[in-house]
Design a protein around this motif. Structure first.
Motif, PDB file in Angstrom:
ATOM      1  N   ILE A 167       1.097  -1.048  -0.041  1.00  0.00           N
ATOM      2  CA  ILE A 167       0.056   0.160   0.221  1.00  0.00           C
ATOM      3  C   ILE A 167       0.849   1.180   0.195  1.00  0.00           C
ATOM      4  CG2 ILE A 167      -1.601   1.357   1.481  1.00  0.00           C
ATOM      5  CD1 ILE A 167      -2.972  -1.395   2.345  1.00  0.00           C
ATOM      6  N   ARG A 168       1.955   1.277   0.781  1.00  0.00           N
ATOM      7  CA  ARG A 168       2.951   2.293   1.049  1.00  0.00           C
ATOM      8  C   ARG A 168       2.445   3.715   1.494  1.00  0.00           C
ATOM      9  NH1 ARG A 168       6.867   1.551  -4.512  1.00  0.00           N
ATOM     10  NH2 ARG A 168       7.291  -0.563  -3.918  1.00  0.00           N
ATOM     11  N   ASP A 169       1.245   4.015   1.352  1.00  0.00           N
ATOM     12  CA  ASP A 169       0.604   5.079   1.761  1.00  0.00           C
ATOM     13  C   ASP A 169      -0.143   4.970   3.157  1.00  0.00           C
ATOM     14  OD1 ASP A 169      -1.344   7.544   2.021  1.00  0.00           O
ATOM     15  OD2 ASP A 169      -0.620   7.943  -0.097  1.00  0.00           O
ATOM     16  N   LYS A 170       0.271   5.745   4.280  1.00  0.00           N
ATOM     17  CA  LYS A 170      -0.211   5.608   5.498  1.00  0.00           C
ATOM     18  C   LYS A 170      -1.667   6.229   5.474  1.00  0.00           C
ATOM     19  CE  LYS A 170       4.188   5.644   7.596  1.00  0.00           C
ATOM     20  NZ  LYS A 170       5.078   6.253   8.720  1.00  0.00           N
ATOM     21  N   LYS A 171      -1.934   7.133   4.765  1.00  0.00           N
ATOM     22  CA  LYS A 171      -3.527   7.692   4.633  1.00  0.00           C
ATOM     23  C   LYS A 171      -4.487   6.821   4.180  1.00  0.00           C
ATOM     24  CE  LYS A 171      -2.107  12.574   3.802  1.00  0.00           C
ATOM     25  NZ  LYS A 171      -2.303  13.729   2.888  1.00  0.00           N
ATOM     26  N   ILE A 172      -4.160   6.010   3.174  1.00  0.00           N
ATOM     27  CA  ILE A 172      -4.812   4.900   2.732  1.00  0.00           C
ATOM     28  C   ILE A 172      -5.086   3.849   3.809  1.00  0.00           C
ATOM     29  CG2 ILE A 172      -4.840   2.891   0.895  1.00  0.00           C
ATOM     30  CD1 ILE A 172      -3.571   4.784  -1.055  1.00  0.00           C
ATOM     31  N   MET A 173      -3.702   3.299   4.406  1.00  0.00           N
ATOM     32  CA  MET A 173      -3.851   2.362   5.409  1.00  0.00           C
ATOM     33  C   MET A 173      -4.612   2.910   6.443  1.00  0.00           C
ATOM     34  SD  MET A 173      -2.965  -0.498   5.766  1.00  0.00           S
ATOM     35  CE  MET A 173      -2.513  -1.958   7.176  1.00  0.00           C
ATOM     36  N   SER A 174      -4.734   4.125   6.850  1.00  0.00           N
ATOM     37  CA  SER A 174      -5.681   4.706   8.025  1.00  0.00           C
ATOM     38  C   SER A 174      -6.927   4.439   7.553  1.00  0.00           C
ATOM     39  CB  SER A 174      -5.194   6.015   7.868  1.00  0.00           C
ATOM     40  OG  SER A 174      -4.055   6.408   8.504  1.00  0.00           O
ATOM     41  N   GLU A 175      -7.327   4.518   6.130  1.00  0.00           N
ATOM     42  CA  GLU A 175      -8.824   4.427   5.796  1.00  0.00           C
ATOM     43  C   GLU A 175      -9.009   3.105   5.866  1.00  0.00           C
ATOM     44  OE1 GLU A 175     -11.778   5.523   2.052  1.00  0.00           O
ATOM     45  OE2 GLU A 175      -9.619   6.705   2.329  1.00  0.00           O
ATOM     46  N   VAL A 176      -8.237   2.110   5.505  1.00  0.00           N
ATOM     47  CA  VAL A 176      -8.315   0.729   5.477  1.00  0.00           C
ATOM     48  C   VAL A 176      -8.840   0.038   6.908  1.00  0.00           C
ATOM     49  CG1 VAL A 176      -7.217  -1.635   5.266  1.00  0.00           C
ATOM     50  CG2 VAL A 176      -6.852  -0.051   3.464  1.00  0.00           C
ATOM     51  N   VAL A 220     -11.522  -0.784  -1.427  1.00  0.00           N
ATOM     52  CA  VAL A 220     -12.491   0.679  -1.332  1.00  0.00           C
ATOM     53  C   VAL A 220     -11.599   1.664  -1.134  1.00  0.00           C
ATOM     54  CG1 VAL A 220     -14.364   1.661   0.058  1.00  0.00           C
ATOM     55  CG2 VAL A 220     -14.566  -0.638  -0.574  1.00  0.00           C
ATOM     56  N   ALA A 221     -10.859   1.671  -0.243  1.00  0.00           N
ATOM     57  CA  ALA A 221      -9.665   2.515   0.042  1.00  0.00           C
ATOM     58  C   ALA A 221      -8.766   3.043  -1.256  1.00  0.00           C
ATOM     59  CB  ALA A 221      -8.906   2.157   1.253  1.00  0.00           C
ATOM     60  N   VAL A 222      -8.261   2.261  -1.823  1.00  0.00           N
ATOM     61  CA  VAL A 222      -7.650   2.550  -3.174  1.00  0.00           C
ATOM     62  C   VAL A 222      -8.228   3.026  -4.133  1.00  0.00           C
ATOM     63  CG1 VAL A 222      -5.995   1.379  -4.787  1.00  0.00           C
ATOM     64  CG2 VAL A 222      -5.625   0.770  -2.502  1.00  0.00           C
ATOM     65  N   ASP A 223      -9.410   2.324  -4.527  1.00  0.00           N
ATOM     66  CA  ASP A 223     -10.389   3.077  -5.485  1.00  0.00           C
ATOM     67  C   ASP A 223     -10.945   4.676  -5.238  1.00  0.00           C
ATOM     68  OD1 ASP A 223     -10.409   0.837  -6.878  1.00  0.00           O
ATOM     69  OD2 ASP A 223     -12.508   0.015  -6.070  1.00  0.00           O
ATOM     70  N   ARG A 224     -11.098   4.710  -3.795  1.00  0.00           N
ATOM     71  CA  ARG A 224     -11.448   6.207  -3.382  1.00  0.00           C
ATOM     72  C   ARG A 224     -10.147   6.958  -3.715  1.00  0.00           C
ATOM     73  NH1 ARG A 224     -13.928   5.887   1.987  1.00  0.00           N
ATOM     74  NH2 ARG A 224     -15.603   4.888   0.781  1.00  0.00           N
ATOM     75  N   TYR A 225      -9.256   6.502  -3.084  1.00  0.00           N
ATOM     76  CA  TYR A 225      -7.853   7.318  -3.651  1.00  0.00           C
ATOM     77  C   TYR A 225      -7.463   7.680  -4.935  1.00  0.00           C
ATOM     78  CZ  TYR A 225      -2.812   8.380  -3.710  1.00  0.00           C
ATOM     79  OH  TYR A 225      -1.587   9.039  -4.054  1.00  0.00           O
ATOM     80  N   LEU A 226      -7.651   6.531  -5.924  1.00  0.00           N
ATOM     81  CA  LEU A 226      -7.576   6.622  -7.427  1.00  0.00           C
ATOM     82  C   LEU A 226      -8.401   7.675  -7.853  1.00  0.00           C
ATOM     83  CD1 LEU A 226      -6.834   3.234  -8.388  1.00  0.00           C
ATOM     84  CD2 LEU A 226      -5.046   4.737  -8.288  1.00  0.00           C
ATOM     85  N   GLU A 227      -9.526   7.786  -7.541  1.00  0.00           N
ATOM     86  CA  GLU A 227     -10.692   8.450  -7.876  1.00  0.00           C
ATOM     87  C   GLU A 227     -10.469  10.083  -7.375  1.00  0.00           C
ATOM     88  OE1 GLU A 227     -14.042  10.001  -9.790  1.00  0.00           O
ATOM     89  OE2 GLU A 227     -13.324   7.889  -9.793  1.00  0.00           O
TER      90      GLU A 227
END
Length: 241
Positions: A167-176, A220-227
């Protein structure tokens, strides 16, 4: 139900004292149910000089040479006697355990009796109405829990590190993990352990369930990040026009 008795782990007639204290209540228990019994003693008794004098009756294949032998033989002897007494009085014991713990004082023994829900397999139903009985001898619950916690943290740390590599991104991990956005690895790891602790050991349906939950949250978190990235990119193009 829990009972606290003034009793001595080294007393070979311990079973009689326990049964005398709980007999009335035992007779009122539902005989068709299944039960777990846990006998707890003060863990400091393992270091008592009296442990060196233990000489309980042994099965032919058992040894009584080292201190560890004597500890397990004494605990096994007491567990066998207590388990047998409950069973002879009509209780279906499916898990019997004896364990050292940090009790209030060394001169007490605690007994817990809890009903257990049991789902019998088809093969078990055909043979008889009783599931396989479990017996646990745990000289030191604190030491056992420390070892288990160490193993769990080692395994969960590997899983978490592999996730962060992907994942590498802590913001995405926070959302996960569904927590407030944080850059703290400690906070992220603590949340991961709290939510996915069972992953270190569980198998079968429970493991599949947890992995599916985690996978879906990542998607879901990655899709939201990409969007969001696409939206920001389009917005920047509009500004440049």
């Amino acid at each position: 139900m829990e009972y606290v008795l003034k009793a001595d782990l080294f007393d070979y007639e311990l079973v009689d004292k326990i049964f005398e204290a709980v007999l009335k209540e035992i007779n009122q228990l539902e005989k068709e149910s299944h039960y777990k019994i846990v006998i707890s003693f003060h863990v400091d008794l393992l270091n008592e000089p009296r442990m060196d004098l233990v000489d309980v009756p042994l099965e032919k294949w058992k040894k009584n040479e080292s201190r560890e032998d004597k500890i397990y033989n004494l605990l096994g002897f007491q567990l066998d006697k207590i388990d047998e007494a409950f069973s002879l009085n009509g209780l279906k014991i499916i898990h019997a355990s004896i364990e050292g713990d940090q009790l209030e004082t060394p001169d007490i023994v605690k007994l817990q009796i809890n009903s257990e829900d049991v789902e019998l397999s088809n093969s078990t139903k055909k043979k008889n109405s009783n599931p396989i009985k479990l017996r646990t001898v745990m000289p030191s619950r604190p030491n056992h829990e420390t070892r288990v916690s160490k193993l769990a943290n080692e395994e969960l740390s590997k899983i978490y590190k592999n996730l962060m590599k992907a994942i590498r991104d802590k913001k995405i991990m926070s959302e996960v993990l569904q927590i407030n956005t944080t850059e703290s690895n400690n906070e992220l790891y603590a949340a991961f352990c709290e939510q996915y602790w069972d992953l270190w050991l569980c198998v079968g349906e429970r493991r599949t369930e947890l992995i599916n939950i985690l996978t879906r949250r990542i998607e879901v978190a990655v899709d939201r990040y990409l969007e969001l990235e696409r939206s920001n990119s389009n917005g920047n193009k509009g500004d440049s026009l």
